[in-house]
Design a protein around this motif. Structure first.
Motif, PDB file in Angstrom:
ATOM      1  N   TYR A 173     -21.029  22.146  -6.112  1.00  0.00           N
ATOM      2  CA  TYR A 173     -20.440  22.899  -5.006  1.00  0.00           C
ATOM      3  C   TYR A 173     -21.533  23.099  -3.956  1.00  0.00           C
ATOM      4  O   TYR A 173     -22.231  24.111  -3.915  1.00  0.00           O
ATOM      5  CB  TYR A 173     -19.929  24.249  -5.527  1.00  0.00           C
ATOM      6  N   ARG A 174     -21.713  22.085  -3.130  1.00  0.00           N
ATOM      7  CA  ARG A 174     -22.774  22.153  -2.132  1.00  0.00           C
ATOM      8  C   ARG A 174     -22.469  21.171  -1.012  1.00  0.00           C
ATOM      9  O   ARG A 174     -21.581  20.315  -1.126  1.00  0.00           O
ATOM     10  CB  ARG A 174     -24.134  21.803  -2.747  1.00  0.00           C
ATOM     11  N   MET A 175     -23.234  21.285   0.052  1.00  0.00           N
ATOM     12  CA  MET A 175     -23.136  20.341   1.155  1.00  0.00           C
ATOM     13  C   MET A 175     -23.703  18.995   0.727  1.00  0.00           C
ATOM     14  O   MET A 175     -24.689  18.942  -0.016  1.00  0.00           O
ATOM     15  CB  MET A 175     -23.917  20.858   2.364  1.00  0.00           C
ATOM     16  N   PRO A 176     -23.111  17.882   1.186  1.00  0.00           N
ATOM     17  CA  PRO A 176     -23.712  16.576   0.913  1.00  0.00           C
ATOM     18  C   PRO A 176     -25.080  16.464   1.591  1.00  0.00           C
ATOM     19  O   PRO A 176     -25.391  17.198   2.536  1.00  0.00           O
ATOM     20  CB  PRO A 176     -22.712  15.589   1.529  1.00  0.00           C
ATOM     21  N   SER A 177     -25.874  15.530   1.120  1.00  0.00           N
ATOM     22  CA  SER A 177     -27.158  15.290   1.756  1.00  0.00           C
ATOM     23  C   SER A 177     -26.937  14.699   3.142  1.00  0.00           C
ATOM     24  O   SER A 177     -25.839  14.239   3.479  1.00  0.00           O
ATOM     25  CB  SER A 177     -27.988  14.323   0.913  1.00  0.00           C
ATOM     26  N   ALA A 178     -27.996  14.704   3.948  1.00  0.00           N
ATOM     27  CA  ALA A 178     -27.885  14.175   5.314  1.00  0.00           C
ATOM     28  C   ALA A 178     -27.454  12.715   5.297  1.00  0.00           C
ATOM     29  O   ALA A 178     -26.686  12.274   6.154  1.00  0.00           O
ATOM     30  CB  ALA A 178     -29.224  14.336   6.031  1.00  0.00           C
ATOM     31  N   ASP A 179     -27.927  11.951   4.310  1.00  0.00           N
ATOM     32  CA  ASP A 179     -27.576  10.528   4.226  1.00  0.00           C
ATOM     33  C   ASP A 179     -26.108  10.337   3.848  1.00  0.00           C
ATOM     34  O   ASP A 179     -25.457   9.391   4.295  1.00  0.00           O
ATOM     35  CB  ASP A 179     -28.470   9.820   3.206  1.00  0.00           C
ATOM     36  N   ASP A 180     -25.587  11.237   3.001  1.00  0.00           N
ATOM     37  CA  ASP A 180     -24.209  11.096   2.527  1.00  0.00           C
ATOM     38  C   ASP A 180     -23.187  11.731   3.457  1.00  0.00           C
ATOM     39  O   ASP A 180     -21.987  11.459   3.338  1.00  0.00           O
ATOM     40  CB  ASP A 180     -24.066  11.744   1.139  1.00  0.00           C
ATOM     41  N   LEU A 181     -23.644  12.592   4.365  1.00  0.00           N
ATOM     42  CA  LEU A 181     -22.714  13.387   5.157  1.00  0.00           C
ATOM     43  C   LEU A 181     -21.705  12.552   5.949  1.00  0.00           C
ATOM     44  O   LEU A 181     -20.497  12.842   5.898  1.00  0.00           O
ATOM     45  CB  LEU A 181     -23.489  14.319   6.091  1.00  0.00           C
TER      46      LEU A 181
END
Length: 417
Positions: A173-181
Motif C-alpha cells: 500500500y504505497r506510491m509506485p516508484s518514479a520509474d513505475d509511475l
C-alpha cells in the motif's frame, strides 16, 4: 456539536460526507491497520453510525474528524474481537499507530495509494474496476452489479478475491516508484475510462442506453486523480475527454430513446459549463506540449473532442484538424479502431469513397465490432449502394448491445430504398 438539525438535513450531510470522505477514510484506515477488509468495514460502520446518530445529535462541526474517530474505534473493536489473529500482533497494531498527524497532503497521499492498490497490474481488469468502485468510489456491491449487469454475488466474490490476492501477493500500500509511475497511472486511467465508456454507451438488454450514474462516478474519480496528480498530462487529458463527452449527454438520445449521432445533435442542448472546463484543460495541455511535453493518447482524444465541441454547427467542424489529430493518435496507437475512426473523419473531408477504401481492409480484425459495420453501412448508404448498406446495418444490429444505438441503426436501415 451544532444544534440538532432536521433529520433530512442530517441525512443529506451524511450523504455528502460519504461522497467526499469515503476514499480518504478507507485510505487512512488501510495505512493504519494494514488491512483492506478492516478499513472497508470500519468505514462503512462509521457512515452507518452517522446516519443513525446525526439526525438526533446534530451534524458535527467537523464531519471528517468525527467519521475518522468513529471508524478507528470500530476498527480497533473489530481487531480486539478477531479471535483468529495472533493476540500480540493484534495488540501491536491496535496500540502502535505511527501515522503522522492528519493533514491535507497526507490524506491525499492515502487516497492516491488506495487508487494504485486497487488498480495494481497483478489484478485482472474486472477486479480492478470492481475494487476501485467499491473502495475508492464508495459504491455498494448492488450498485456495482447494477452498473455492469452482473450478479451481486459475482461482484462480491470478485472484490473478495481481489483483496485476498493483494494480501497473498503482498501488494504494498504505497506510491509506485518514479520509474513505475507512468505505467501505473496508465493502468488507473484505463480503469476509469472503462467505467466511463460503460456508462456512456451501456450494453445489455433492458438497461438504460446511457448510464449517467457510471459516467458521473468516472468523472468524479477522474477529478480526484487530476487533483492528486495535476502535472500528469494523461490524467488531465482523460478528465477533459470525459467532460467534453458528458457535455453532450442531453442531446445524445431523443424522446423515442433513439441515439442521436454527433452530426444531428441539438448543440444548444450541450452543457456549456462542461465544454468550457474541458476546453480549458485541453488548452493547458497544448501549452505543455508547446513547452516540449509530448501529448499522450487521452490528450489527443480530448483535443479531437475539443474540435468537435468548438463548432456551433456540424458544417463548421474543422475536419482537416480532426484528421491531423488522428494522424498523431495513429502514431501513438496504431490499432484498427483508431484507423476506423480516422477513416470516418477522412470521409467527411475527402468523401465516402476514399473513406470506404480505408475501412474495407479492417474487415478481418474488426468483424465482431459493431461500429465497423455501422460505419461501413453509412458509407455505403452515402454512395447509394443500398443493398450492401442494408446487409451491413443488419450485421451491426446483430452485434450492438445498446438499445438506443440499435434503434438508430434500425431507423437508418429502414430508410433505405
Amino acid at each position: 456539536m451544532n444544534d440538532t438539525a432536521p433529520a433530512d438535513d442530517a441525512v443529506a450531510a451524511a450523504a455528502r460526507a460519504h461522497r467526499d470522505e469515503w476514499a480518504r477514510l478507507v485510505g487512512a484506515l488501510t495505512r493504519r491497520f494494514g488491512d483492506l477488509d478492516v478499513a472497508e468495514e470500519a468505514a462503512a460502520e462509521a457512515f452507518a453510525a452517522a446516519v443513525a446518530r446525526w439526525p438526533g445529535d446534530g451534524v458535527p462541526r467537523n464531519p471528517a474528524a468525527w467519521l475518522t474517530t468513529t471508524a478507528q474505534r470500530k476498527a480497533v473493536d473489530r481487531l480486539r474481537h478477531e479471535s483468529k489473529r495472533d493476540a500480540r500482533h493484534r495488540e501491536a497494531r491496535i496500540l502502535h499507530d505511527d501515522a503522522p498527524p492528519a493533514s491535507p497532503g497526507v490524506v491525499d497521499d492515502d487516497r492516491l495509494r488506495l487508487i494504485f492498490t486497487c488498480c495494481h497490474p497483478a489484478l485482472a481488469m474486472p477486479s480492478r474496476v470492481a475494487l476501485t468502485l467499491r473502495l475508492v468510489g464508495g459504491l455498494t456491491v448492488p450498485e456495482i452489479a447494477h452498473g455492469f449487469l452482473a450478479q451481486e454475488a459475482a461482484i462480491g466474490q470478485r472484490i473478495t478475491r481481489a483483496k485476498a490476492k493483494i494480501r497473498a501477493a503482498r501488494i504494498p500500500y504505497r506510491m509506485p516508484s518514479a520509474d513505475d509511475l507512468p505505467t501505473r497511472v496508465t493502468g488507473v486511467l484505463a480503469v476509469l475510462y472503462l467505467v466511463f465508456n460503460e456508462g456512456y454507451l451501456a450494453s445489455g438488454p433492458g438497461t438504460d442506453p446511457v448510464r449517467q450514474d457510471l459516467t458521473a462516478e468516472a468523472i468524479r474519480l477522474a477529478r480526484l486523480l487530476h487533483a492528486l496528480l495535476p502535472d500528469d498530462g494523461e490524467a488531465t487529458g482523460l478528465l477533459a475527454l470525459m467532460l467534453l463527452t458528458e457535455a453532450r449527454h442531453a442531446a445524445r438520445v431523443d424522446a423515442a430513446r433513439v441515439l442521436v449521432t454527433l452530426d444531428e445533435q441539438d448543440r444548444t442542448a450541450w452543457d456549456a459549463g462542461l465544454i468550457s472546463e474541458g476546453h480549458r484543460l485541453v488548452r493547458e495541455r497544448l501549452v505543455a506540449a508547446a513547452a516540449g511535453t509530448a501529448p499522450g493518447r487521452y490528450q489527443v482524444l480530448a483535443a479531437i473532442s475539443a474540435v468537435h465541441t468548438s463548432a456551433r454547427d456540424v458544417r463548421d467542424t474543422d475536419w482537416s484538424q480532426v484528421v491531423a489529430l488522428y494522424d498523431q493518435l495513429t502514431r501513438l496507437d496504431p490499432s484498427p479502431v483508431v484507423t476506423l475512426n480516422r477513416a470516418i473523419a477522412v470521409g467527411e473531408l475527402d468523401g465516402p469513397e476514399v473513406a470506404l477504401a480505408l475501412v474495407d481492409p479492417l474487415a478481418d480484425p474488426l468483424d465482431d465490432y459493431h461500429a465497423f459495420h455501422a460505419t461501413r453501412a453509412d458509407l455505403l448508404r452515402r454512395l447509394g449502394r443500398d443493398t450492401e448498406a442494408r446487409a451491413a446495418y443488419d450485421r451491426a444490429l446483430g452485434l450492438t448491445g445498446n438499445t438506443a444505438e440499435a434503434a438508430a441503426l434500425r431507423r437508418r436501415r429502414d430508410a433505405l430504398r
